[in-house]
Design an enzyme around this catalytic site. Structure first.
Site, PDB file in Angstrom:
ATOM      1  N   CYS A 119      -1.368   6.383   9.854  1.00 22.20           N
ATOM      2  CA  CYS A 119      -0.113   5.828  10.352  1.00 22.20           C
ATOM      3  C   CYS A 119      -0.376   4.568  11.169  1.00 22.20           C
ATOM      4  O   CYS A 119      -1.195   4.561  12.084  1.00 22.20           O
ATOM      5  CB  CYS A 119       0.586   6.878  11.209  1.00 22.20           C
ATOM      6  SG  CYS A 119       2.145   6.321  11.915  1.00 22.20           S
ATOM      7  N   GLU A 130       0.828  -1.202   0.000  1.00 13.49           N
ATOM      8  CA  GLU A 130       0.000   0.000   0.000  1.00 13.49           C
ATOM      9  C   GLU A 130       0.865   1.255   0.000  1.00 13.49           C
ATOM     10  O   GLU A 130       1.933   1.298   0.610  1.00 13.49           O
ATOM     11  CB  GLU A 130      -0.949  -0.007   1.200  1.00 13.49           C
ATOM     12  CG  GLU A 130      -2.002  -1.100   1.088  1.00 13.49           C
ATOM     13  CD  GLU A 130      -3.019  -1.093   2.210  1.00 13.49           C
ATOM     14  OE1 GLU A 130      -4.170  -1.483   1.946  1.00 13.49           O
ATOM     15  OE2 GLU A 130      -2.676  -0.712   3.348  1.00 13.49           O
TER      16      GLU A 130
END
Length: 392
Positions: A369, A116
């Site tokens: 994150c 990703e």
């Protein structure tokens, strides 16, 4: 988390050549490698440097993927290039766009593996978060990627390819003959995606050489940040051979807690890590080191932790990024309260350090994150994953 998870690795990186006996992929070759490859393919040595520069600009400045479009090269030379080389990027499988504009790309690379990549637009800048490995070996207990086993390193081509694919999607390649536009949609690059970059040092270094070259993608080393959990033997080498900004996934102020959150700490503890950082700003000509600190409720967020953190980094030019924990399905932690995070930041700020609190981005598409994980690992096993796991 697996307590005895390995923290070193011996993993495969796929060869640069395309299927058996096929052409060499130009993407990800350093200038020196490209020049040598052109000579090996029959380019006269006296012309090789000039030809390498021309090809480089077509691929990395203009974004051209077809040798036939390289119109300042003779037709017979374009034919030679097409015979021996290719310009191959990974494949975008899916693109998701968050309500806040964040874009997450699921990218398929050789072997059917998937990683990703995340693009985060902000006012006046845009940051691309790229992956360096398929999965991760570090098993950090708060990180979703850490729950996906390591499969392999990405090649330099696959790292550079993430930036090129996103520039495709954003329409950021310049148009020949049009007035020059200095606006950069991708102005910053962070090696904070899937994987530990310093466990894939050579490919990351070579990819950054391509990205930083002023005649191509042209991102300044000051706009590139490499994040590591603390692979101490490679830190000085990073300063000398890459020279980008450095971020440390720190997350705890005692070895007891960091051993759990970031198991690599069992090999290189806090003192050893901090000692390795003291020369980095001088060696890399960077202003300061960023310490990343994820805020976990009741784990690492006390006033005492904040005061210890300030004491630990004393003497190192630093800033501390406080990261509200981004939850994922099955996560064993909770985010610290906004009040607790603010109090923690205030202690650091009063000690003289910048302590910005990161605004979570892309949470609604699992792009924040610590949330990245290949979709095939999150959901059902696809044919691509089965092929990857069997080495196809």
């Amino acid at each position: 988390m697996t307590a005895n998870a390995p923290i070193t690795q011996d993993v495969m990186t796929l060869p640069r050549k395309l299927p058996e006996g096929g052409p060499v992929n130009i993407v990800g070759l350093t200038r020196e490698e490209l020049l040598a490859a052109l000579v090996a393919a029959g380019t006269p040595e006296r012309q090789a440097k000039m030809r390498a520069g021309q090809v480089w600009q077509w691929v990395y400045h203009w974004g051209v993927r077809d040798f036939a479009q390289m119109t300042n090269l003779a037709k017979d030379y374009r034919a030679l290039l097409a015979e021996h080389f290719a310009i191959v990027l990974p494949e975008v499988v899916t693109r998701q766009i968050s309500a806040d504009g964040t874009r997450k790309y699921l990218i398929r690379i050789a072997g059917g593996h998937e990683v990703e990549t995340v693009y985060i637009p902000e006012e006046g800048r845009g940051t691309l978060c790229v992956s360096s490995q398929v999965g991760c070996t570090l098993t950090c207990s708060f990180c979703h990627t850490g729950t996906q086993k390591l499969v392999r390193n990405l090649t330099a081509a696959e790292i550079v390819g993430q930036l090129m694919l996103v520039r495709d999607d954003l329409g950021e390649w310049p148009e020949r003959g049009a007035p020059k536009d200095e606006t950069r949609l991708v102005s910053n690059l962070v090696l904070m995606g899937m994987g530990e970059p310093l466990y894939n040092f050579e490919n990351v270094r070579n990819a950054m050489k391509v990205v930083m070259d002023g005649e191509g993608l042209s991102l300044s080393r000051r706009r590139i940040t490499l994040s590591t959990s603390g692979v101490v033997p490679e830190i000085a080498r990073t300063a000398e051979e890459i020279g980008c900004q450095l971020a440390i996934s720190f997350h705890a102020t005692t070895d007891e807690v960091r051993d759990i959150l970031v198991p690599i700490n069992k090999r290189w503890n806090i003192r050893t890590l901090l000692d390795s950082l003291r020369d980095y700003p001088r060696l890399s000509n960077s202003e300061r080191i960023t310490f990343e600190y994820v805020m976990l409720d009741g784990v690492n967020d006390t006033d005492a932790d904040a005061r210890r953190l300030v004491k630990l980094i004393s003497g190192i030019p630093s800033k501390i990024n406080l990261i509200p924990f981004n939850e994922w399905p099955g996560a064993p932690y909770r985010r610290s309260t906004p009040e607790r995070i603010a109090a923690f930041a205030d202690i650091i700020y009063k000690a003289g350090y910048a302590s910005p609190i990161r605004t979570p981005r892309g949470e609604d598409i699992m792009a924040a994150c610590g949330q990245l994980k290949s979709a095939t690992e999150r959901a059902r096993k696809s044919r691509a994953q089965i092929a990857a796991e069997t080495g196809l």
